[in-house]
Write a protein that holds these residues in place. Sequence first.
Motif, PDB file in Angstrom:
ATOM      1  N   GLU A   1       0.724  -1.578   0.115  1.00  0.00           N
ATOM      2  CA  GLU A   1      -0.344  -0.065  -0.266  1.00  0.00           C
ATOM      3  C   GLU A   1       0.702   1.695   0.488  1.00  0.00           C
ATOM      4  O   GLU A   1       0.591   2.362  -0.625  1.00  0.00           O
ATOM      5  N   ARG A   2       2.095   1.233   0.685  1.00  0.00           N
ATOM      6  CA  ARG A   2       2.909   2.231   0.738  1.00  0.00           C
ATOM      7  C   ARG A   2       4.023   2.399  -0.288  1.00  0.00           C
ATOM      8  O   ARG A   2       4.363   3.931  -0.384  1.00  0.00           O
ATOM      9  N   CYS A   3       4.824   1.724  -0.754  1.00  0.00           N
ATOM     10  CA  CYS A   3       5.502   1.273  -1.772  1.00  0.00           C
ATOM     11  C   CYS A   3       5.281   0.898  -3.084  1.00  0.00           C
ATOM     12  O   CYS A   3       6.264   0.260  -2.966  1.00  0.00           O
ATOM     13  N   PRO A   4       4.927   1.327  -3.426  1.00  0.00           N
ATOM     14  CA  PRO A   4       3.822   0.528  -5.180  1.00  0.00           C
ATOM     15  C   PRO A   4       5.102   0.857  -5.912  1.00  0.00           C
ATOM     16  O   PRO A   4       5.026  -0.116  -6.842  1.00  0.00           O
ATOM     17  N   HIS A   5       5.942   1.502  -5.771  1.00  0.00           N
ATOM     18  CA  HIS A   5       6.879   1.889  -6.903  1.00  0.00           C
ATOM     19  C   HIS A   5       7.848   1.100  -6.529  1.00  0.00           C
ATOM     20  O   HIS A   5       8.759   0.565  -8.088  1.00  0.00           O
ATOM     21  N   LEU A   6       8.331   0.254  -5.378  1.00  0.00           N
ATOM     22  CA  LEU A   6       9.094  -0.507  -5.498  1.00  0.00           C
ATOM     23  C   LEU A   6       8.741  -1.429  -5.820  1.00  0.00           C
ATOM     24  O   LEU A   6       9.383  -1.916  -6.907  1.00  0.00           O
ATOM     25  N   PRO A   7       8.317  -2.408  -5.849  1.00  0.00           N
ATOM     26  CA  PRO A   7       7.304  -3.838  -6.596  1.00  0.00           C
ATOM     27  C   PRO A   7       7.655  -3.285  -8.410  1.00  0.00           C
ATOM     28  O   PRO A   7       7.640  -4.155  -9.034  1.00  0.00           O
ATOM     29  N   TRP A   8       6.997  -2.601  -8.664  1.00  0.00           N
ATOM     30  CA  TRP A   8       7.111  -1.831  -9.796  1.00  0.00           C
ATOM     31  C   TRP A   8       8.099  -1.586 -10.068  1.00  0.00           C
ATOM     32  O   TRP A   8       8.794  -2.356 -11.374  1.00  0.00           O
ATOM     33  N   ALA A   9       9.518  -1.245  -9.387  1.00  0.00           N
ATOM     34  CA  ALA A   9      10.439  -1.006 -10.137  1.00  0.00           C
ATOM     35  C   ALA A   9      11.536  -2.626 -10.515  1.00  0.00           C
ATOM     36  O   ALA A   9      11.836  -3.420 -11.250  1.00  0.00           O
ATOM     37  N   VAL A  10      10.899  -3.968  -9.305  1.00  0.00           N
ATOM     38  CA  VAL A  10      11.390  -4.844  -9.431  1.00  0.00           C
ATOM     39  C   VAL A  10      10.846  -5.567 -10.511  1.00  0.00           C
ATOM     40  O   VAL A  10      11.666  -6.501 -11.610  1.00  0.00           O
ATOM     41  N   LEU A  11       9.284  -5.559 -11.159  1.00  0.00           N
ATOM     42  CA  LEU A  11       8.425  -6.199 -11.788  1.00  0.00           C
ATOM     43  C   LEU A  11       8.812  -6.069 -13.446  1.00  0.00           C
ATOM     44  O   LEU A  11       9.319  -7.029 -14.026  1.00  0.00           O
ATOM     45  N   ARG A  12       9.573  -4.266 -13.289  1.00  0.00           N
ATOM     46  CA  ARG A  12      10.487  -4.308 -15.257  1.00  0.00           C
ATOM     47  C   ARG A  12      11.947  -4.656 -15.185  1.00  0.00           C
ATOM     48  O   ARG A  12      11.850  -4.770 -16.320  1.00  0.00           O
TER      49      ARG A  12
END
Length: 232
Positions: free
Chosen positions: A111-122
């Motif tokens: 909820e707080r840090c969606p940008h971090l898993p976004w970067a990993v999945l990218r």
Amino acid sequence: MEGRNLAWPGCFNVRDLGGLATTDGNRTRMKAVVRADAPDKLTEQGWAALRAYGIRTIVDLRNPAERDKMPDLDDIDVVNVPMDPVDDVEFWTEWGNGLHGTALYFQPYLERCPHLPWAVLRAVTHARPGGVLINCAAGRDRTGLVALLLLALAGVPGEVIADDYEASFPRLSVMAQTLGIEDYEPLTKAMVAQRGTTTRALVLETVRSLDFTRYVSPDDLLVLRDRLVGAD
């Protein structure tokens, strides 16, 4: 789990995310994505096994201070995508003291840090052809959360995803015994129990609550699913 567990000398918690049935009748690809503990602990034989398995990209989820020096890896891309928001004092005030080593923190983190898993999945999506290794220190929580996202995106049922997450527990106890360090598995289970829940329930609830649009773009989702699902 047989056939997915990999014995790479120096590591203790390595397994392929392939070979799992999806809800649409397909199966996740073997040798597409492997989850692991710290690869910088691999022996020379361990690195040979990693290469022989077809790994061509390592996506390392640790912060810089956690990493030891890697050997020369001219044939393998290493992408560092730290998962821990180290500067977020408010987050760590609530979720430090060991709670981030349990599935209790999964939903608050997403909820707080969606940008971090976004970067990993990218990073996984756009890795060069060949296998991708995702790792953190123990290969359980940061790696476990990314594995959860990947398997859920692939259409693997929640119960199977929970099985995969829980498979790390005995391996990390073996690691602790082998290395002569403290076994944190009983402690993490106790922390979860004190909150009136179980690891399996937490993983299942995290899977049910996922909003994939927060972690991957529509275009990347198509590429990532193709990477994860289908014939080997």
